[in-house]
Design an enzyme around this catalytic site. Structure first.
Site, PDB file in Angstrom:
ATOM      1  CE  LYS A  33      -3.991   2.264   1.221  1.00 37.01           C
ATOM      2  NZ  LYS A  33      -5.407   2.016   0.965  1.00 37.01           N
ATOM      3  CD  GLU A 100      -5.977  -1.477  -0.244  1.00 31.54           C
ATOM      4  OE1 GLU A 100      -7.061  -0.967   0.119  1.00 31.54           O
ATOM      5  OE2 GLU A 100      -5.317  -2.273   0.457  1.00 31.54           O
ATOM      6  CB  ALA A 102      -4.911   6.109  -1.532  1.00 32.79           C
TER       7      ALA A 102
END
Length: 221
Positions: A33, A100, A102
Site C-alpha cells: 500500500k 492497493e 488509496a
C-alpha cells in the site's frame, strides 16, 4: 502471471483491502500500500497481513504513512509533509505484487498529481473493485473510461457486495470489460471464510493478462 497488479476502486471503502487480502492469498503473492491515510486502529497493510496470513516479509512498508484519514494530499499537508509522486516506484518482487491504491482513481496525491497519473506511469494491469448496489453502473463505467483514456491495461472488474446480476451485466456490456467475479459479504470475516469465498468467486487465470475481449465475463453473475 503479471508481476504487479494494481487494485483500485470506484470509491473509497468499496472493499479493496479485503479483496487484496484474498488476491494475495490466491496468488501466493506480496502486498504493498504505497500511501496509507489514517493510522488509528488496524491499517490496511495489517488487515491484509492478518486476513491473507502473510509472513511479515511479504507485506512491504508504505512509502507514506499519514495520520489523518483524509485524501492523501490533505493528510500530508496536515502532517507537514508532501508526497513526491516520482518516488512511488513499483518495487521489484519475485512473487505477484498486489498494490492497493488509496480510495478511487482520481484521488489527489498532491495539489498537482492524481493517483491515476502514477498508476499510468507504472504500466501495470489494474483490477477495478466496484460495489454492486445502486449507482455502481455510473461510477464503474466512468472509472473504466478514465483508465482507457490513459491507456492503462484493465484486467477486469471485481464486484464486492450482495448479488445484483443486472448491474453486473450492464457494466460488462456497456464497459466491454471482463467481470472477474463477485466477493460476497462475509460474516464472520476470517482468513478461512475469505479464502473459501475467494476461491469460489474468482479464477487464478483471470489475473494473468489484461482481457481484450468485449463484454466478457469469467463467471456468470
Amino acid at each position: 502471471m503479471s508481476s504487479a497488479i494494481v487494485v483500485t476502486g470506484t470509491d473509497t471503502d468499496v472493499g479493496k483491502t479485503v479483496f487484496c487480502a484474498g488476491l494475495a492469498r490466491l496468488l501466493d503473492g506480496m502486498y504493498w500500500k504505497p500511501v496509507q491515510s489514517g493510522l488509528a486502529g488496524e491499517t490496511d497493510a495489517e488487515t491484509v497481513q492478518r486476513l491473507a496470513e502473510l509472513p511479515a516479509d511479504r507485506v512491504l512498508p508504505e512509502a507514506w504513512r499519514l495520520r489523518t484519514p483524509a485524501s492523501p494530499h490533505l493528510a500530508a499537508e496536515i502532517d507537514g509533509v508532501e508526497i513526491d509522486p516520482d518516488e512511488l516506484v513499483l518495487p521489484p518482487s519475485e512473487r505477484p505484487l498486489i498494490v492497493e491504491g488509496a480510495g478511487g482513481l482520481m484521488v489527489p496525491l498532491t495539489r498537482r498529481t492524481l493517483l491515476i497519473e502514477v498508476i499510468a506511469g507504472w504500466g501495470a494491469p489494474v483490477v477495478l473493485c466496484a460495489r454492486t448496489r445502486l449507482g455502481t453502473i455510473n461510477h464503474t463505467l466512468l472509472s473504466i473510461e478514465a483508465l482507457r483514456r490513459r491507456a492503462i491495461p484493465l484486467l477486469g472488474v471485481a464486484f464486492v457486495g450482495e448479488a445484483h446480476p443486472e448491474n453486473e451485466r450492464m457494466v460488462g456490456s456497456f464497459g466491454k470489460v471482463s467481470i472477474l467475479g463477485r466477493l460476497p459479504p462475509l460474516d464472520p470475516l476470517t482468513p478461512q471464510t475469505l479464502a473459501a469465498a475467494f476461491a469460489q468467486a474468482f479464477e487464478r487465470e483471470s489475473f494473468s493478462s489484461p482481457d481484450s475481449r468485449s463484454g466478457s465475463s469469467r463467471r456468470p453473475p
